[in-house]
Scaffold this motif. Structure first.
Motif, PDB file in Angstrom:
ATOM      1  N   ASP A 179       0.830  -1.198   0.000  1.00  0.00           N
ATOM      2  CA  ASP A 179       0.000   0.000   0.000  1.00  0.00           C
ATOM      3  C   ASP A 179       0.869   1.254   0.000  1.00  0.00           C
ATOM      4  O   ASP A 179       0.566   2.252  -0.659  1.00  0.00           O
ATOM      5  N   GLU A 180       1.959   1.189   0.751  1.00  0.00           N
ATOM      6  CA  GLU A 180       2.831   2.353   0.900  1.00  0.00           C
ATOM      7  C   GLU A 180       3.742   2.534  -0.312  1.00  0.00           C
ATOM      8  O   GLU A 180       3.960   3.652  -0.787  1.00  0.00           O
ATOM      9  N   HIS A 181       4.300   1.427  -0.812  1.00  0.00           N
ATOM     10  CA  HIS A 181       5.342   1.515  -1.841  1.00  0.00           C
ATOM     11  C   HIS A 181       4.905   1.033  -3.215  1.00  0.00           C
ATOM     12  O   HIS A 181       5.680   1.143  -4.170  1.00  0.00           O
ATOM     13  N   HIS A 182       3.723   0.459  -3.308  1.00  0.00           N
ATOM     14  CA  HIS A 182       3.138   0.022  -4.577  1.00  0.00           C
ATOM     15  C   HIS A 182       3.825  -1.216  -5.145  1.00  0.00           C
ATOM     16  O   HIS A 182       3.187  -2.231  -5.397  1.00  0.00           O
ATOM     17  N   ARG A 183       5.130  -1.130  -5.360  1.00  0.00           N
ATOM     18  CA  ARG A 183       5.868  -2.283  -5.856  1.00  0.00           C
ATOM     19  C   ARG A 183       7.260  -2.279  -5.243  1.00  0.00           C
ATOM     20  O   ARG A 183       7.687  -1.263  -4.678  1.00  0.00           O
ATOM     21  N   LEU A 184       7.967  -3.397  -5.355  1.00  0.00           N
ATOM     22  CA  LEU A 184       9.274  -3.544  -4.736  1.00  0.00           C
ATOM     23  C   LEU A 184      10.326  -3.813  -5.805  1.00  0.00           C
ATOM     24  O   LEU A 184      10.002  -4.164  -6.946  1.00  0.00           O
ATOM     25  N   SER A 185      11.582  -3.677  -5.433  1.00  0.00           N
ATOM     26  CA  SER A 185      12.657  -3.983  -6.369  1.00  0.00           C
ATOM     27  C   SER A 185      12.648  -5.478  -6.690  1.00  0.00           C
ATOM     28  O   SER A 185      12.151  -6.289  -5.894  1.00  0.00           O
TER      29      SER A 185
END
Length: 615
Positions: free
Chosen positions: A117-123
């Motif tokens: 929710d906070e970062h949308h997607r990750l590396s």
């Protein structure tokens, strides 16, 4: 406060809305906070009176035979699984009137759902770390014949050290069981068709979550349950948004037929590691853990133990001090806990007196000596972590925010408070941007959101003092400016006391004489930076701002605190204005640096002394 153990319901209600007039409590534990409540039950944080160990207790409301059976089944499933990647179950307890409770490990972490929710997607590396840890936890369950059936982001708890645990076995079942239990967006085709399920169903769900981590969306969607079912049964996964080296993992894990997927979660881990090594090199796992830790540390304020003011327990230290491990990788280096007895191996017997007999499924940790109150400076590691920030309200995205964190404190609650204060200037900036955004006309909001989405924001930080008494940090934050190609920028600072976790205010930094109306004028001795003295004439009222806002009648010495960076050599003051009303071409900033021998009348002697003794 976020859940450290997730209730197997979707909607939580405040306590008192469930028709329960009295609450049974497990004896020997003192509740210290409620994590969630609903029609099925509630989850609380509690401290065991005998040992001081902090646990999570999941209560079932009485009078529901089906719910009791369900909770007992969850205990059976959890009791058979021993893995550092799965939330540990300590006890299953029957109350005097048919109530039941699970006493479980309290994980100081935030759900992967909240992280997304906070970062949308990750590396990509962080996504691979999430998938690997989850597969290892699922494999431990499969080894004892248990299928989770409801693997999803809400049931994965990410700790601040970048490691994760699988939670909520509320709908778990034995391998070969048939049924449609689960969360539709992550259910395998065989679950939709009520066919017998096995480990491949969990592999499918884990791949759905992996896809979501890499792309920011689930692989299949539908406007109705029937449409979603058709997509899972017939549509090919849309892999275009997945990094190319990882697409074979998605295609394999989302195969429509169970036999076309990896034969086990362990086999999938092997395939994953080969793909990760080829695509991202031998250091991929360490980078992934660091990235995931940064994403979780950015949400330190939501950690349940820290929010409840608890240290110790099973909480991991907030920070990014995770290094490379043995050849087995970071995750493989974590030890497990041996199961000494299982619910499935015996009988749970209800007794009188308000507390049911229980069987110890896994040993609770021994009592740890309470940390003595810190009255002296402490040594910590201070670092800047790169973490993505995404504000869902305004669309503002900062892909590589520089987030200051500390690690190394034995008191994890104090450490979490410090990291929350170090994060606060960024949170305040986002809050201010949201309030400004909400006040715009609808057309302007659309335009500003487009600007925020098309141009990335920037959060940069610089560390002054690094302890042992204070950590002092300067922040430069900006977001796209809707009226042109520039940015709205804010410079601010904060200094945090490492012995208390408190951000210093004017009274903490400056002598009492400076806090009066006349005393504030002493700050006039801090010279305006040379580059701002020759600023364009219409900008000078703004460029000279140190403790006076753009409105010259609003003098506030507290503002100096947010414009002062402490260093071992002296103090640095930032001049300039960042108010929304200030013309964009006047939002210039510059620093004045002064040694401590020129600041003896401006700062408290104890502050100067502590700074000069800094690391």
């Amino acid at each position: 406060m976020r859940l450290s153990v997730v209730l197997d319901i979707d909607v939580f209600r405040p306590s008192g809305e469930c028709g329960v007039t009295s609450r049974w409590r497990v004896s020997g534990f003192t509740e210290v906070g409620e994590l969630g409540a609903g029609a099925f039950g509630r989850v609380v944080l509690a401290r065991r009176d005998e040992t001081g160990h902090v646990v999570a207790i999941k209560y079932l409301h009485g009078g529901d035979a089906a719910g009791l059976a369900r909770l007992r089944d969850e205990a059976v499933s959890l009791g058979r699984v021993s893995s550092p990647y799965v939330v540990r179950l300590y006890r299953f307890i029957i109350g005097p009137e048919g109530q039941a409770a699970l006493v479980m490990e309290a994980v100081d972490g935030v759900s992967l759902a909240r992280v997304l929710d906070e970062h949308h997607r990750l590396s990509p590396e962080a996504c691979l770390v999430v998938l690997k840890g989850s597969l290892l936890g699922l494999h431990a369950a499969h080894q004892v014949g248990v299928v989770h059936r409801d693997y999803k982001p809400a049931n994965i708890l990410v700790r601040p050290d970048g490691l994760s645990k699988l939670a909520d076995f509320g709908v778990a079942a034995s391998i070969g069981h048939s049924g449609t239990a689960g969360t539709p967006r992550y259910m395998a085709p065989e679950q939709w068709q009520s066919q017998p399920i096995g480990p491949a169903a969990d592999v499918y769900a884990a791949t759905c979550v992996f896809f979501q981590c890499t792309t920011g969306r689930t692989p299949f969607t539908g406007e109705s349950t029937a449409a979603l079912m058709r997509a899972h049964l017939h549509d090919s996964p849309p892999v275009d948004g997945v990094p190319e080296p990882l697409r074979p993992l998605v295609v394999s894990g989302l195969a429509k037929r169970p036999e076309q997927r990896p034969s086990s979660a362990a086999e999938f881990v092997t395939v994953l590691e080969e793909a990760a090594l080829a695509a991202y090199g031998p250091d991929w796992e360490r980078r992934g853990v660091h990235a995931l830790a940064g994403a979780a540390a950015a949400l330190a304020a939501l950690l349940p133990l820290a929010a409840a003011g608890l240290g110790g327990g099973s909480a991991a230290a907030v920070g990014l001090g995770v290094g490379a491990q043995s050849s087995g990788g970071v995750l493989a280096a974590i030890g497990g806990t041996k199961v000494i007895a299982g619910v499935a191996a015996g009988v749970v017997v209800a007794t009188g007196g308000g507390v049911g007999a229980y069987q110890a499924l896994k040993p609770e940790p021994e009592r740890r000596p309470a940390a003595a109150p810190r009255t002296r400076p402490v040594n910590v590691t201070v670092a800047l972590a790169s973490a993505p920030v995404r504000d869902t309200t305004t669309g503002l995205t900062v892909p590589n925010a520089s987030v200051p964190t500390i690690s190394g404190l034995a008191d994890t609650a104090l450490q979490a408070r410090i990291n929350t204060e170090l994060r606060r200037p960024m949170d305040d900036f986002l809050t201010f941007q949201r309030s400004q955004y909400q006040g715009l006309p609808s057309a302007s909001r659309r335009f500003q959101r487009q600007e925020n989405q098309s141009r990335e924001g920037r959060f940069r930080t610089r560390i002054g003092l690094r302890g042992p008494r204070y950590v002092s940090v300067a922040y430069e934050m900006d977001r796209p400016y809707a009226a042109g190609s520039g940015f709205h920028r804010r410079h601010t600072t904060t200094t945090v006391d490492l012995t208390t976790g408190k951000a210093l205010n004017a009274a903490d930094l400056f002598p009492p004489a400076l806090l009066s109306a006349t005393g504030r004028t002493r700050f006039d001795q801090v010279p305006v930076p040379a580059e701002l003295r020759t600023y364009e004439a219409h900008c000078r009222p703004y460029s000279k701002v140190l403790y006076v806002s753009a409105d010259a009648n609003r003098r506030d010495v507290q503002a100096v605190v947010g414009r002062t960076l402490l260093t071992r050599a002296g103090a640095e003051f930032v001049f300039g204005a960042d108010d929304e009303e200030v013309p964009s071409d006047c939002q210039g900033f510059a620093w004045t640096k002064l040694p401590w021998n020129r600041l003896t009348t401006l700062f408290r002697p104890d502050v100067i002394k502590a700074a000069q003794r800094s690391n």
